[in-house]
Design a protein around this motif. Structure first.
Motif, PDB file in Angstrom:
ATOM      1  N   ILE A  94      -2.999  11.145  -5.575  1.00 50.85           N
ATOM      2  CA  ILE A  94      -4.180  10.285  -5.545  1.00 50.85           C
ATOM      3  C   ILE A  94      -4.600   9.920  -6.975  1.00 50.85           C
ATOM      4  O   ILE A  94      -4.952   8.780  -7.273  1.00 50.85           O
ATOM      5  CB  ILE A  94      -5.332  10.980  -4.797  1.00 50.85           C
ATOM      6  CG1 ILE A  94      -4.956  11.203  -3.325  1.00 50.85           C
ATOM      7  CG2 ILE A  94      -6.615  10.171  -4.907  1.00 50.85           C
ATOM      8  CD1 ILE A  94      -4.578   9.953  -2.578  1.00 50.85           C
ATOM      9  N   HIS A 114     -12.501  10.237  -2.526  1.00 52.59           N
ATOM     10  CA  HIS A 114     -11.912   9.309  -3.490  1.00 52.59           C
ATOM     11  C   HIS A 114     -11.896   7.864  -2.999  1.00 52.59           C
ATOM     12  O   HIS A 114     -11.231   7.016  -3.615  1.00 52.59           O
ATOM     13  CB  HIS A 114     -10.492   9.760  -3.842  1.00 52.59           C
ATOM     14  CG  HIS A 114     -10.441  11.054  -4.598  1.00 52.59           C
ATOM     15  ND1 HIS A 114     -10.678  11.124  -5.951  1.00 52.59           N
ATOM     16  CD2 HIS A 114     -10.202  12.329  -4.181  1.00 52.59           C
ATOM     17  CE1 HIS A 114     -10.568  12.389  -6.346  1.00 52.59           C
ATOM     18  NE2 HIS A 114     -10.283  13.133  -5.295  1.00 52.59           N
ATOM     19  N   ARG A 162     -10.456   6.467  -0.369  1.00 51.22           N
ATOM     20  CA  ARG A 162      -9.111   6.051   0.014  1.00 51.22           C
ATOM     21  C   ARG A 162      -9.036   5.886   1.530  1.00 51.22           C
ATOM     22  O   ARG A 162      -9.838   6.445   2.285  1.00 51.22           O
ATOM     23  CB  ARG A 162      -8.074   7.079  -0.430  1.00 51.22           C
ATOM     24  CG  ARG A 162      -7.956   7.271  -1.929  1.00 51.22           C
ATOM     25  CD  ARG A 162      -7.431   6.012  -2.622  1.00 51.22           C
ATOM     26  NE  ARG A 162      -6.854   6.319  -3.925  1.00 51.22           N
ATOM     27  CZ  ARG A 162      -7.534   6.372  -5.057  1.00 51.22           C
ATOM     28  NH1 ARG A 162      -8.835   6.151  -5.056  1.00 51.22           N
ATOM     29  NH2 ARG A 162      -6.933   6.640  -6.209  1.00 51.22           N
ATOM     30  N   GLN A 187       0.855  -1.188   0.000  1.00 51.36           N
ATOM     31  CA  GLN A 187       0.000   0.000   0.000  1.00 51.36           C
ATOM     32  C   GLN A 187       0.889   1.235   0.000  1.00 51.36           C
ATOM     33  O   GLN A 187       1.902   1.277   0.710  1.00 51.36           O
ATOM     34  CB  GLN A 187      -0.900   0.042   1.228  1.00 51.36           C
ATOM     35  CG  GLN A 187      -2.081  -0.880   1.200  1.00 51.36           C
ATOM     36  CD  GLN A 187      -2.995  -0.673   2.395  1.00 51.36           C
ATOM     37  OE1 GLN A 187      -2.804   0.223   3.212  1.00 51.36           O
ATOM     38  NE2 GLN A 187      -4.015  -1.516   2.500  1.00 51.36           N
ATOM     39  N   ALA A 212      -9.757  11.905   1.189  1.00 53.56           N
ATOM     40  CA  ALA A 212      -9.816  10.447   1.203  1.00 53.56           C
ATOM     41  C   ALA A 212     -11.254   9.963   1.062  1.00 53.56           C
ATOM     42  O   ALA A 212     -11.532   9.009   0.311  1.00 53.56           O
ATOM     43  CB  ALA A 212      -9.206   9.916   2.496  1.00 53.56           C
ATOM     44  N   ASP A 230      -2.795   4.748  -2.593  1.00 51.42           N
ATOM     45  CA  ASP A 230      -3.892   4.043  -1.934  1.00 51.42           C
ATOM     46  C   ASP A 230      -4.401   4.756  -0.691  1.00 51.42           C
ATOM     47  O   ASP A 230      -5.538   4.539  -0.266  1.00 51.42           O
ATOM     48  CB  ASP A 230      -3.421   2.642  -1.503  1.00 51.42           C
ATOM     49  CG  ASP A 230      -2.802   1.856  -2.629  1.00 51.42           C
ATOM     50  OD1 ASP A 230      -3.551   1.419  -3.524  1.00 51.42           O
ATOM     51  OD2 ASP A 230      -1.561   1.678  -2.625  1.00 51.42           O
TER      52      ASP A 230
END
Length: 419
Positions: A173, A207, A209, A150, A204, A178
């Protein structure tokens, strides 16, 4: 060795008495059966030889882009976090794709030899060219056969405090990072730090994440960005996907404040990472005596029902000149530093480098159970206590039914003949 297994025999499993055999079918665990006695391993069977079999180790916090750069271009003589950042800033200017890939792969092969199969690496994105990030995205594909990697978009010099910091995070991103990272205690002001936390959690969430923030990695008891991170995670119901790394300042908080803070932490469900060897080295540098240990409140967080894992943080870089990839070394240091050598802690200690790290990485198919990927390690010892006493390399590492590592069992140290 890359043998495709049909079973692991003569295995001990934590929480179960006696020996067990674990069948392996198409790279996944099949039936797990108790054994009445030890058996001879057949062809394509791995003999655990009565040792403890555990899920593969998880390294939840490392900086692979900086690995193996200690002393380049100079050594961090003060041993502080801040001189380390200065040294890295000088080294970062010389990064190339091949440089990053070579050092990262060297380190990941070292990790794999120690039974680590899951790694989360923070990659500095305060570089207008994003050289390290682009290289690490290549590394992720190159090592997929032996490590799940990751990548955290980590703003080493800040989001608000670095020119175009927000834009670089967004580009990271877009390229494929990740996890969204942050470093609020390094921002120029407290307001900048708090704003950066709110922004990165929103990024995050937008998206889809994960989040992993270098949070309060400082001895200053006034550094309280953890409460901001927890409040944002709670507001968005995102806590199981949010990790607070370091939280060293918690070791300097007074108990009255912590009593309120822990209520919020439990409501939010954050994951926590502590890097004991690195924190012991970097923190307490501004103290004369007594010197603080610089670690977060690990046993208290665990007692509160929160997930805490240990990580190595660095392998021979500007912040930490040591490191050998052995998670048992990190676990041993953390248990000592956190006053966790009571047998109740020792017996559950492996979760700090396995299950709790898997929770921080939000792994969905982790563990030893029928139907899960056959990813495990054979340790040298029958119990966590014996494993910690011996501090020996893993006997074997199995990934999707393939044997990546297979070593002979090390004999106990022989007595000296002084006659």
């Amino acid at each position: 060795m890359t043998t495709n297994l049909t079973a692991i025999v003569n295995a001990r499993l934590q929480g179960r008495d006696g020996l067990h055999s674990l069948t392996v079918q198409a790279g996944k665990f099949g039936v797990i059966t108790p054994q009445a006695t030890s058996v001879v391993a057949a062809e394509n069977e791995l003999d655990a030889a009565g040792n403890l079999v555990a899920p593969a180790f998880v390294e939840p916090h490392i900086h692979l882009d900086a690995a193996m750069t200690a002393g380049e271009p100079r050594w961090n003589q003060s041993g502080t976090l801040f001189e380390g950042i200065e040294c890295w800033g000088e080294r970062k200017a010389t990064l190339t794709r091949d440089d990053v890939i070579g050092r990262a792969e060297q380190t990941l092969k070292l990790f794999a030899a120690h039974g680590i199969q899951y790694v989360r690496t923070h990659v500095d994105v305060t570089d207008p060219q994003l050289t390290a990030l682009k290289a690490m995205l290549e590394v992720k594909e190159r090592v997929a056969g032996y490590v799940d990697l990751q990548i955290v978009a980590f703003p080493q010099e800040g989001i608000w405090s670095f020119r175009n910091g927000k834009e670089l995070m967004e580009e990271a991103i877009r390229l494929g990072a990740d996890v969204v990272g942050g470093i609020p205690h390094f921002e120029h002001t407290r307001d900048y730090g708090a704003d950066s936390v709110r922004w990165l959690v929103e990024l995050a969430h937008k998206h889809d994440r994960l989040v992993d923030v270098h949070c309060d990695e400082i001895d200053d008891p006034q550094s309280r960005f953890l409460e901001v991170l927890a409040a944002e995670a709670l507001r968005l119901d995102y806590g199981s996907r949010v990790t607070a790394s370091h939280t060293c300042a918690m070791g300097s908080y007074d108990d009255a404040y912590c009593s309120r803070l822990f209520r919020l932490l439990k409501l939010s469900g954050l994951r926590f990472l502590s890097m004991p060897t690195e924190s012991l080295h970097l923190q307490g540098r501004f103290d004369s005596y007594p010197k603080r240990r610089g670690l977060t409140r690990v046993p208290e967080l665990l007692d509160a029902g929160l997930k805490v894992a240990f990580g190595q943080d660095s392998i021979r870089d500007p912040w930490y000149p040591m490191g050998n990839g052995n998670m048992l070394r990190t676990l041993d240091s953390g248990l000592h530093a956190c006053h966790m050598l009571g047998m109740n802690w020792i017996e559950r200690s492996l979760e700090l480098i396995t299950d709790n790290g898997a929770a921080a990485l939000n792994l969905q198919d982790y563990g030893i159970a029928e139907g899960l990927p056959a990813r495990c390690i054979v340790l040298q010892g029958e119990t966590p206590y014996e494993v910690l006493l011996g501090q020996k390399p893993v006997k074997a590492s199995v990934r999707d039914g393939r044997v990546l590592v297979d070593r002979p069992v090390e004999a106990p140290l022989a007595g000296l003949n002084l006659g």
